[in-house]
Design a protein around this motif. Structure first.
Motif, mmCIF file in Angstrom:
data_model
loop_
_atom_site.group_PDB
_atom_site.id
_atom_site.type_symbol
_atom_site.label_atom_id
_atom_site.label_comp_id
_atom_site.label_asym_id
_atom_site.label_seq_id
_atom_site.Cartn_x
_atom_site.Cartn_y
_atom_site.Cartn_z
ATOM 1 N N ILE A 1 0.837 -1.206 0.000
ATOM 2 C CA ILE A 1 0.000 0.000 0.000
ATOM 3 C C ILE A 1 0.868 1.251 0.000
ATOM 4 C CG2 ILE A 1 -1.624 1.347 1.384
ATOM 5 C CD1 ILE A 1 -2.876 -1.354 2.222
ATOM 6 N N THR A 2 1.938 1.242 0.780
ATOM 7 C CA THR A 2 2.846 2.389 0.812
ATOM 8 C C THR A 2 3.517 2.586 -0.536
ATOM 9 O OG1 THR A 2 3.245 1.960 3.149
ATOM 10 C CG2 THR A 2 4.815 3.388 2.018
ATOM 11 N N LEU A 3 3.955 1.512 -1.144
ATOM 12 C CA LEU A 3 4.567 1.604 -2.473
ATOM 13 C C LEU A 3 3.579 2.124 -3.505
ATOM 14 C CD1 LEU A 3 6.990 1.134 -4.311
ATOM 15 C CD2 LEU A 3 6.264 -1.243 -4.534
ATOM 16 N N ALA A 4 2.318 1.730 -3.403
ATOM 17 C CA ALA A 4 1.297 2.222 -4.334
ATOM 18 C C ALA A 4 1.114 3.732 -4.198
ATOM 19 C CB ALA A 4 -0.028 1.509 -4.083
ATOM 20 N N LEU A 5 1.099 4.224 -2.973
ATOM 21 C CA LEU A 5 0.946 5.663 -2.757
ATOM 22 C C LEU A 5 2.149 6.437 -3.285
ATOM 23 C CD1 LEU A 5 -0.584 5.680 0.822
ATOM 24 C CD2 LEU A 5 -1.736 6.255 -1.310
ATOM 25 N N VAL A 6 3.349 5.941 -3.038
ATOM 26 C CA VAL A 6 4.557 6.608 -3.525
ATOM 27 C C VAL A 6 4.614 6.569 -5.060
ATOM 28 C CG1 VAL A 6 7.082 6.459 -3.567
ATOM 29 C CG2 VAL A 6 5.846 6.231 -1.415
ATOM 30 N N ALA A 7 4.250 5.444 -5.653
ATOM 31 C CA ALA A 7 4.257 5.340 -7.108
ATOM 32 C C ALA A 7 3.232 6.291 -7.735
ATOM 33 C CB ALA A 7 3.961 3.900 -7.533
ATOM 34 N N PHE A 8 2.080 6.411 -7.108
ATOM 35 C CA PHE A 8 1.058 7.320 -7.618
ATOM 36 C C PHE A 8 1.543 8.765 -7.557
ATOM 37 C CE2 PHE A 8 -2.606 10.097 -6.736
ATOM 38 C CZ PHE A 8 -3.270 9.958 -7.949
ATOM 39 N N LEU A 9 2.145 9.148 -6.439
ATOM 40 C CA LEU A 9 2.661 10.511 -6.315
ATOM 41 C C LEU A 9 3.797 10.765 -7.308
ATOM 42 C CD1 LEU A 9 2.605 11.011 -2.457
ATOM 43 C CD2 LEU A 9 1.078 12.011 -4.156
ATOM 44 N N GLY A 10 4.622 9.772 -7.533
ATOM 45 C CA GLY A 10 5.691 9.903 -8.532
ATOM 46 C C GLY A 10 5.139 10.088 -9.934
ATOM 47 N N THR A 11 4.087 9.379 -10.259
ATOM 48 C CA THR A 11 3.460 9.520 -11.570
ATOM 49 C C THR A 11 2.873 10.908 -11.742
ATOM 50 O OG1 THR A 11 2.931 7.176 -11.568
ATOM 51 C CG2 THR A 11 1.716 8.555 -13.097
ATOM 52 N N ILE A 12 2.232 11.425 -10.709
ATOM 53 C CA ILE A 12 1.682 12.780 -10.771
ATOM 54 C C ILE A 12 2.800 13.804 -10.962
ATOM 55 C CG2 ILE A 12 0.434 14.540 -9.447
ATOM 56 C CD1 ILE A 12 -1.322 12.279 -10.498
ATOM 57 N N ALA A 13 3.912 13.628 -10.265
ATOM 58 C CA ALA A 13 5.040 14.559 -10.397
ATOM 59 C C ALA A 13 5.624 14.520 -11.809
ATOM 60 C CB ALA A 13 6.110 14.220 -9.369
ATOM 61 N N PHE A 14 5.790 13.324 -12.377
ATOM 62 C CA PHE A 14 6.306 13.220 -13.740
ATOM 63 C C PHE A 14 5.340 13.840 -14.748
ATOM 64 C CE2 PHE A 14 9.211 9.616 -12.492
ATOM 65 C CZ PHE A 14 10.369 10.285 -12.820
ATOM 66 N N ALA A 15 4.052 13.619 -14.551
ATOM 67 C CA ALA A 15 3.064 14.192 -15.469
ATOM 68 C C ALA A 15 3.099 15.716 -15.415
ATOM 69 C CB ALA A 15 1.673 13.687 -15.122
#
Length: 98
Positions: free
Chosen positions: A68-82
């Protein structure tokens, strides 16, 4: 019934491994930055899938917290890249208009 469970876990591992290899190829070969970002995001979520299957296989439920923690970090990383790609496109459009 136990044999079906073991076979389904094994098939899940195999399909996740194939997906990870294909995603790594896209990450290395990807012609654009967007392709690489999507491949990296996919790798993160495939890792979450591996953690989930391993949790089912081993019975260590504490690994779900890591997933779950990895999912949240990955989602935030995707938003930052976008957002980064969006700003990069905006600045290149402004340069063309000048």
């Amino acid at each position: 019934m136990d044999k079906v469970y073991e076979i389904s876990i094994l098939i899940s591992y195999l399909l996740l491994l194939i997906s990870i290899v294909m995603s790594l190829l896209r990450l290395l070969i990807g012609p654009t930055l967007a392709d690489r970002v999507v491949a990296l995001d996919l790798l993160a979520f495939l890792t979450i899938g591996v953690l989930a299957v391993y949790t089912l296989d081993s019975g260590h439920e504490s690994l779900l917290d890591v997933a779950i923690t990895l999912a949240l970090v990955a989602f935030l990383g995707t938003i930052a890249f976008a957002k980064f790609i969006s700003r990069q496109d905006t600045s290149s459009n402004e340069d063309r208009e000048s």
